[in-house]
Design an enzyme around this catalytic site. Structure first.
Site, PDB file in Angstrom:
ATOM      1  N   ASN A   1      30.484  44.140  26.291  1.00 58.96           N
ATOM      2  CA  ASN A   1      31.423  42.949  26.860  1.00 58.96           C
ATOM      3  C   ASN A   1      32.445  43.641  27.642  1.00 58.96           C
ATOM      4  OD1 ASN A   1      32.957  40.642  27.362  1.00 58.96           O
ATOM      5  ND2 ASN A   1      33.864  40.672  25.380  1.00 58.96           N
ATOM      6  N   GLY A   2      32.615  43.341  28.981  1.00 58.17           N
ATOM      7  CA  GLY A   2      33.477  43.810  29.807  1.00 58.17           C
ATOM      8  C   GLY A   2      33.145  44.325  31.216  1.00 58.17           C
TER       9      GLY A   2
ATOM     10  N   CYS B   1      30.728  37.939  28.569  1.00 55.11           N
ATOM     11  CA  CYS B   1      29.612  38.144  27.376  1.00 55.11           C
ATOM     12  C   CYS B   1      30.026  37.916  26.158  1.00 55.11           C
ATOM     13  CB  CYS B   1      28.567  39.288  27.798  1.00 55.11           C
ATOM     14  SG  CYS B   1      29.637  40.767  27.574  1.00 55.11           S
TER      15      CYS B   1
ATOM     16  N   TYR C   1      42.063  30.361  27.139  1.00 54.77           N
ATOM     17  CA  TYR C   1      40.713  29.790  27.541  1.00 54.77           C
ATOM     18  C   TYR C   1      39.420  30.364  26.786  1.00 54.77           C
ATOM     19  CZ  TYR C   1      36.787  27.557  30.242  1.00 54.77           C
ATOM     20  OH  TYR C   1      35.575  27.099  30.360  1.00 54.77           O
TER      21      TYR C   1
ATOM     22  N   GLY D   1      28.747  33.281  27.076  1.00 47.88           N
ATOM     23  CA  GLY D   1      27.671  33.685  27.845  1.00 47.88           C
ATOM     24  C   GLY D   1      26.466  32.857  27.696  1.00 47.88           C
TER      25      GLY D   1
ATOM     26  N   CYS E   1      45.345  38.543  36.224  1.00 48.90           N
ATOM     27  CA  CYS E   1      45.025  37.343  36.973  1.00 48.90           C
ATOM     28  C   CYS E   1      46.245  36.323  37.340  1.00 48.90           C
ATOM     29  CB  CYS E   1      44.067  36.479  36.292  1.00 48.90           C
ATOM     30  SG  CYS E   1      44.403  36.139  34.558  1.00 48.90           S
TER      31      CYS E   1
END
Length: 490
Positions: A126-127, A21, A266, A47, A466
């Site tokens: 956000n998170g 978001c 990204y 979002g 990641c």
């Protein structure tokens, strides 16, 4: 309210990682909700499922509107915006990770609102909280009644149970209990509040517009309303804005920051600034590192639009191989373009992307993309390029192999569905059916974002879980469900 219907070109079907978001808030300007709507429009890439705005007016009190779909389709209607008066407002654009993923209900759409003894408060988050399940069980056992499936609602309930006398103090209490990543924008009747978690995983910036102030996930949203960028909210900092006064607090134990490195790769828009660095320039530099690490003889460097474009420009410049737009994106394909028949589903990539046949025919093509997640889209793009007459297709990826899921506010497939979690680079090359496949190294990525010596495994400067499996905050809920962490390096 029914869940948001799936569309054959819904972003959830893309072979990409998706941010959860974006958040935005304004204080001290007339018709603040209109500024928030513009800011959310600039943050739409963070979002696309739903959005919401809460405003406060001394006469009408708190007002809110939450809608499914794009900001442009909802919050540009005068009839709706007139219901959100006041000089103070916050907003949120949502893409579900926690809660009912892929089955969003209107009750899950933020900002969330709570009425306390000292007045109302709304929050946008956000998170992702990695101990939300544990907190939720505890709160329900104590009598809390949850209205949504979102982890963010835990913050409101924790605030309600705090014994502190002011809403900012209650928020401090609540956020000390949560674990994970959070950038929060909140509001009371008189205050705009911004908070980042101690590691600063997710972004949040402070700006000024006229005599008022702005909080935003990214600087690009400041630009759309003509706001001046002042600074980033620091990791572990809470800013409380009242009128023309900005107060700063440090309510958490200091920690070494671990900002999400994938924001550079990204998530953030290329016209945003992160840590004083242009996101566009960082992505171009990733392409430079790729060209140095993974050269190959070819005739054309072609981006997978739009996210691969800056890296492709950098690769072409460093390698001396001509740059060309061998793939063209259809900019006008809407969410309701056509009914989701099976035949159209299979054409999905071709409707979004089309090959520039005259440019690539007979050429050895280097395709530059930002990441490979499942590999499904990469295979289809490769087939399109070969079908159009390319002699060879080489993939160059502007991030290291994505081998681990994110639990800090990014929608990631289960680990077994990540191509890099189950295959070596050579196996991935054969699976995709390309002449060669190379990823930028983790050290190369660190150099591109300005860490000249590369990654220090003992004290990484970013959250790169990641890629590395090195989670700076233990994903408590997921471990309890059986998720296996990486073995510590010897």
């Amino acid at each position: 309210m029914d869940a948001l219907p799936r569309h054959p070109f819904d972003p959830r079907d893309d072979d990409k990682l998706r941010e959860e978001c974006g958040v935005f808030g304004v204080i001290g300007v007339a018709d603040a909700a209109n500024f928030v709507a513009l800011g959310l429009h600039a943050l739409q890439h963070r979002g696309q499922e739903a959005g919401g705005i809460v405003s406060y007016d001394p006469v009408q009190g708190f007002n809110s509107a939450r809608r499914f779909g794009y900001v442009r389709d909802n919050f540009t209607k005068q009839s709706l915006m007139e219901t959100l008066p006041g000089e103070l407002a916050i907003g949120h654009v949502r893409y579900s990770t926690a809660g009912s993923k892929g089955n969003t209900q209107i009750r899950d759409v933020q900002p969330f609102f709570g009425e306390f003894a000292m007045g109302g408060a709304a929050i946008a988050h956000n998170g992702n909280l990695v101990n939300a399940d544990e907190l939720r069980r505890e709160l329900i056992e104590r009598g809390s009644i949850f209205q949504s499936s979102s982890d963010s609602e835990c913050i409101i309930h924790l605030m309600a149970r705090s014994l502190q006398r002011t809403i900012p103090e209650r928020m401090k209490d609540a956020l000390r209990r949560v674990e994970g990543a959070f950038s929060v924008v909140a509001m009371t009747r008189t205050k705009l509040i911004g908070v980042r978690d101690p590691l600063g995983v997710r972004p949040l910036v402070l700006g000024r517009v006229g005599d008022g102030y702005v909080l935003s996930s990214e600087t690009c949203a400041l630009d759309i309303i003509g706001a001046e960028f002042l600074r980033e909210v620091e990791p572990g900092e809470m800013v409380v804005i009242t009128g023309t006064t900005v107060e700063s607090f440090k309510p958490f134990e200091p920690k070494r920051p671990r900002f999400c490195i994938f924001e550079h790769v990204y998530f953030s828009r290329p016209d945003s600034i992160i840590g004083g660095r242009s996101v566009y320039e960082t992505r171009r530099q990733i392409g430079v590192e790729l060209a140095r690490e993974a050269p190959v003889e070819a005739d054309l460097v072609c981006p997978v639009p739009d996210s691969g474009t800056p890296a492709a420009i950098g690769y072409a410049h460093e390698s001396g191989i001509p740059f060309g737009m061998g793939i063209i994106r259809n900019q006008y394909m809407g969410r309701t373009f056509i009914e989701p028949t099976e035949q159209i589903r299979n054409m999905g990539v071709r409707l979004k992307l089309n090959v520039n046949r005259a440019l690539i025919r007979g050429k050895r093509v280097i395709l530059v993309d930002d990441s490979v997640v499942r590999g499904t889209t990469s295979r289809k793009i490769k087939e399109m390029i070969l079908d159009a007459g390319a002699a060879e297709v080489h993939f160059r990826i502007a991030s290291p192999p994505t081998a681990w899921p994110c639990f800090y506010g990014v929608d990631t497939p289960e680990r077994e569905k990540l191509l890099a979690a189950t295959m070596t680079e050579t196996e991935m090359q054969h699976h995709l059916g390309v002449a060669s496949l190379r990823f930028v190294s983790l050290d190369g990525l660190y150099r591109a974002v300005g860490v000249a010596q590369g990654r220090d495994a003992r004290q990484p400067a970013y959250c790169d879980a990641c890629f590395s499996g090195d989670y700076p905050v233990k994903p408590t809920d997921m471990v309890a469900k059986g998720f296996k962490l990486a073995e510590p390096a010897e």
